[in-house]
Design a protein around this motif. Structure first.
Motif, PDB file in Angstrom:
ATOM      1  N   ILE A 189       0.893  -1.125   0.028  1.00 38.91           N
ATOM      2  CA  ILE A 189       0.126  -0.026  -0.119  1.00 38.91           C
ATOM      3  C   ILE A 189       0.925   1.261  -0.138  1.00 38.91           C
ATOM      4  O   ILE A 189       0.614   2.033  -0.813  1.00 38.91           O
ATOM      5  CB  ILE A 189      -0.902   0.120   1.166  1.00 38.91           C
ATOM      6  N   PHE A 190       1.760   1.274   0.772  1.00 38.62           N
ATOM      7  CA  PHE A 190       2.749   2.457   0.990  1.00 38.62           C
ATOM      8  C   PHE A 190       4.034   2.662   0.320  1.00 38.62           C
ATOM      9  O   PHE A 190       4.619   1.472   0.143  1.00 38.62           O
ATOM     10  CB  PHE A 190       2.851   2.975   2.634  1.00 38.62           C
ATOM     11  N   SER A 191       4.416   3.664  -0.345  1.00 36.69           N
ATOM     12  CA  SER A 191       5.667   3.734  -0.746  1.00 36.69           C
ATOM     13  C   SER A 191       6.767   4.542  -0.014  1.00 36.69           C
ATOM     14  O   SER A 191       7.893   4.241  -0.466  1.00 36.69           O
ATOM     15  CB  SER A 191       5.469   4.791  -2.155  1.00 36.69           C
ATOM     16  N   ASP A 192       6.342   4.934   1.429  1.00 34.93           N
ATOM     17  CA  ASP A 192       7.079   5.136   2.198  1.00 34.93           C
ATOM     18  C   ASP A 192       7.499   4.228   3.326  1.00 34.93           C
ATOM     19  O   ASP A 192       6.321   3.863   3.821  1.00 34.93           O
ATOM     20  CB  ASP A 192       6.640   6.705   2.830  1.00 34.93           C
ATOM     21  N   THR A 193       8.503   3.806   3.711  1.00 38.22           N
ATOM     22  CA  THR A 193       8.689   2.730   4.630  1.00 38.22           C
ATOM     23  C   THR A 193       8.268   3.119   5.860  1.00 38.22           C
ATOM     24  O   THR A 193       7.974   2.236   6.625  1.00 38.22           O
ATOM     25  CB  THR A 193      10.295   2.291   4.558  1.00 38.22           C
ATOM     26  N   ARG A 194       8.314   4.526   6.337  1.00 40.61           N
ATOM     27  CA  ARG A 194       7.828   4.714   7.517  1.00 40.61           C
ATOM     28  C   ARG A 194       6.337   4.492   7.800  1.00 40.61           C
ATOM     29  O   ARG A 194       6.010   4.145   8.902  1.00 40.61           O
ATOM     30  CB  ARG A 194       7.872   6.611   7.899  1.00 40.61           C
ATOM     31  N   TYR A 195       5.634   4.670   6.775  1.00 38.55           N
ATOM     32  CA  TYR A 195       4.121   4.252   6.952  1.00 38.55           C
ATOM     33  C   TYR A 195       3.939   2.770   6.702  1.00 38.55           C
ATOM     34  O   TYR A 195       3.037   2.228   7.511  1.00 38.55           O
ATOM     35  CB  TYR A 195       3.420   5.098   5.710  1.00 38.55           C
ATOM     36  N   SER A 196       4.660   2.145   6.100  1.00 40.88           N
ATOM     37  CA  SER A 196       4.559   0.797   5.746  1.00 40.88           C
ATOM     38  C   SER A 196       4.929   0.018   7.171  1.00 40.88           C
ATOM     39  O   SER A 196       4.058  -0.702   7.534  1.00 40.88           O
ATOM     40  CB  SER A 196       5.650   0.377   4.720  1.00 40.88           C
ATOM     41  N   VAL A 197       6.114   0.623   7.874  1.00 39.49           N
ATOM     42  CA  VAL A 197       6.200   0.203   9.225  1.00 39.49           C
ATOM     43  C   VAL A 197       5.365   0.321  10.156  1.00 39.49           C
ATOM     44  O   VAL A 197       5.107  -0.477  11.128  1.00 39.49           O
ATOM     45  CB  VAL A 197       7.777   0.626   9.647  1.00 39.49           C
ATOM     46  N   ALA A 198       5.057   1.537   9.983  1.00 40.99           N
ATOM     47  CA  ALA A 198       4.017   1.979  11.096  1.00 40.99           C
ATOM     48  C   ALA A 198       2.674   1.023  11.155  1.00 40.99           C
ATOM     49  O   ALA A 198       2.156   0.666  12.177  1.00 40.99           O
ATOM     50  CB  ALA A 198       3.618   3.642  10.921  1.00 40.99           C
ATOM     51  N   LEU A 199       2.287   0.798   9.843  1.00 39.06           N
ATOM     52  CA  LEU A 199       1.016  -0.049   9.854  1.00 39.06           C
ATOM     53  C   LEU A 199       1.325  -1.376  10.166  1.00 39.06           C
ATOM     54  O   LEU A 199       0.681  -2.303  10.614  1.00 39.06           O
ATOM     55  CB  LEU A 199       0.317   0.093   8.522  1.00 39.06           C
ATOM     56  N   GLY A 200       2.359  -1.824   9.148  1.00 36.28           N
ATOM     57  CA  GLY A 200       2.550  -3.212   9.356  1.00 36.28           C
ATOM     58  C   GLY A 200       3.187  -3.644  10.866  1.00 36.28           C
ATOM     59  O   GLY A 200       2.965  -5.054  11.258  1.00 36.28           O
ATOM     60  N   ALA A 201       3.885  -2.933  11.456  1.00 32.22           N
ATOM     61  CA  ALA A 201       4.214  -3.354  12.986  1.00 32.22           C
ATOM     62  C   ALA A 201       3.360  -2.999  13.920  1.00 32.22           C
ATOM     63  O   ALA A 201       3.128  -3.370  14.921  1.00 32.22           O
ATOM     64  CB  ALA A 201       5.747  -2.558  13.134  1.00 32.22           C
ATOM     65  N   GLY A 202       2.593  -1.744  13.642  1.00 31.47           N
ATOM     66  CA  GLY A 202       1.620  -1.271  14.461  1.00 31.47           C
ATOM     67  C   GLY A 202       0.409  -2.130  14.889  1.00 31.47           C
ATOM     68  O   GLY A 202       0.108  -2.267  16.122  1.00 31.47           O
ATOM     69  N   ILE A 203      -0.203  -2.737  13.777  1.00 33.24           N
ATOM     70  CA  ILE A 203      -1.186  -3.489  13.909  1.00 33.24           C
ATOM     71  C   ILE A 203      -0.907  -4.717  14.704  1.00 33.24           C
ATOM     72  O   ILE A 203      -1.800  -5.140  15.819  1.00 33.24           O
ATOM     73  CB  ILE A 203      -2.048  -3.979  12.446  1.00 33.24           C
ATOM     74  N   PRO A 204       0.113  -5.552  14.284  1.00 25.54           N
ATOM     75  CA  PRO A 204       0.414  -6.839  15.122  1.00 25.54           C
ATOM     76  C   PRO A 204       0.773  -6.463  16.727  1.00 25.54           C
ATOM     77  O   PRO A 204       0.380  -7.079  17.501  1.00 25.54           O
ATOM     78  CB  PRO A 204       1.557  -7.352  14.466  1.00 25.54           C
ATOM     79  N   ALA A 205       1.489  -5.466  16.735  1.00 24.94           N
ATOM     80  CA  ALA A 205       1.867  -4.797  18.217  1.00 24.94           C
ATOM     81  C   ALA A 205       0.555  -4.681  19.073  1.00 24.94           C
ATOM     82  O   ALA A 205       0.502  -4.897  20.322  1.00 24.94           O
ATOM     83  CB  ALA A 205       3.096  -3.646  17.951  1.00 24.94           C
ATOM     84  N   LEU A 206      -0.230  -3.805  18.525  1.00 22.62           N
ATOM     85  CA  LEU A 206      -1.281  -3.497  19.174  1.00 22.62           C
ATOM     86  C   LEU A 206      -2.122  -4.738  19.357  1.00 22.62           C
ATOM     87  O   LEU A 206      -2.834  -4.523  20.680  1.00 22.62           O
ATOM     88  CB  LEU A 206      -2.248  -2.383  18.264  1.00 22.62           C
ATOM     89  N   MET A 207      -2.280  -5.596  18.436  1.00 23.98           N
ATOM     90  CA  MET A 207      -3.154  -6.648  18.785  1.00 23.98           C
ATOM     91  C   MET A 207      -2.550  -7.634  19.893  1.00 23.98           C
ATOM     92  O   MET A 207      -3.156  -8.132  20.989  1.00 23.98           O
ATOM     93  CB  MET A 207      -3.218  -7.612  17.585  1.00 23.98           C
ATOM     94  N   TYR A 208      -1.153  -7.674  19.903  1.00 19.61           N
ATOM     95  CA  TYR A 208      -0.570  -8.441  21.089  1.00 19.61           C
ATOM     96  C   TYR A 208      -0.766  -7.728  22.393  1.00 19.61           C
ATOM     97  O   TYR A 208      -0.853  -8.293  23.306  1.00 19.61           O
ATOM     98  CB  TYR A 208       1.185  -8.501  20.832  1.00 19.61           C
ATOM     99  N   VAL A 209      -0.681  -6.439  22.632  1.00 13.13           N
ATOM    100  CA  VAL A 209      -0.756  -5.552  23.507  1.00 13.13           C
ATOM    101  C   VAL A 209      -2.235  -6.077  24.093  1.00 13.13           C
ATOM    102  O   VAL A 209      -2.493  -6.204  25.536  1.00 13.13           O
ATOM    103  CB  VAL A 209      -0.626  -4.212  23.548  1.00 13.13           C
TER     104      VAL A 209
END
Length: 266
Positions: A182-202
């Motif tokens: 979806i994202f061309s900027d790695t900042r946004y890619s990591v924010a969503l790709g890492a953010g969702i699993p991390a939030l789900m784990y919390v």
């Protein structure tokens, strides 16, 4: 649909991460399994009783009745969830978004390779890495349990359990892959790709911690992976892993379609 040259190159890029996470998993699995004796179990149970909410948050419980139950309590609430998840996050971002962000996608799309083939190949690199990591974890568990406690491990139940673990991480990988497409900027890619699993784990940790936060289990996909239910053969637990697998297929397919139609601005 796979470009062999690209697949081989990207798999070489996965080797370093696979070795690092494989080494960490080897260390933790071997240490935890060798702790399966009355004295060490009493000590671990003492930690759980001293810090019940904290230990429960990472899935650690007292009084395991079997070797596999002991492994579930001390490996499948944190170690075998977090490290493969980190692999999914790091590798998923590097396969698509990082290429686009750095402008390296020009060399791939300029070659006579269809976009679908590029995305499908990169997806297979991520899936292969996840399968290798879970397969390696299984082999380490079998070797450690077989050498220290021969005949005490229910191998069939372990294989079913790790099949469920594989489906969970394929689903997490799907989230990372889709965000990378979806994202061309790695900042946004990591924010969503890492953010969702991390939030789900919390949220899963909150659900495990106590009755007041038990509602959180309805808002995290980690609830679909129920280790105790899988080794007990519960239908609801088995249904959960099939939901995760179906979700993974949808996420990967969506990622490929998004990348096909994406404006790369190159």
């Amino acid at each position: 649909m796979i470009n062999t040259a690209l697949y081989k190159r990207e798999m070489k890029g996965s080797i370093k991460l696979l070795i690092i996470f494989g080494a960490v998993i080897t260390m933790y699995v071997s240490i935890i399994i060798t702790m399966y004796d009355p004295q060490m179990m009493k000590m671990l149970d003492g930690f759980v009783e001293a810090m019940p909410e904290l230990m429960a948050a990472v899935g650690m419980k007292t009084s395991a009745a079997s070797l596999l139950g002991f492994m579930v309590s001390y490996l499948y609430g944190f170690i075998l969830l977090i490290f493969p998840m980190l692999f999914c996050i790091l590798r998923g971002n590097a396969l698509i978004a990082k290429y686009v962000d750095k402008g390296s996608m020009v060399s791939l799309t300029a070659a006579p390779i269809k976009r679908r083939t590029i995305a499908f190949t990169q997806m297979n690199v991520l899936v292969s890495g996840i399968i290798l990591l879970v397969f390696y974890s299984t082999i380490v568990e079998l070797i450690c349990a077989g050498s220290s406690f021969q005949g005490e491990l229910d191998i069939t139940a372990l294989l079913i359990l790790n099949g469920g673990l594989l489906c969970l991480h394929l689903f997490i990988g799907g989230i990372c892959f889709l965000s990378s497409c979806i994202f061309s900027d790695t900042r946004y890619s990591v924010a969503l790709g890492a953010g969702i699993p991390a939030l789900m784990y919390v949220l899963q940790m909150l659900a495990n911690a106590g009755e007041k936060a038990e509602w959180a289990k309805y808002f995290t996909f980690f609830t679909l992976f129920h280790p105790e239910g899988l080794i007990a053969g519960e239908n609801s637990a088995i249904a959960g892993i099939f939901i995760l697998l179906a979700g993974a297929v949808i996420l990967y397919a969506a990622g490929i379609m998004v990348f096909e139609r994406k404006d790369l601005s190159i």
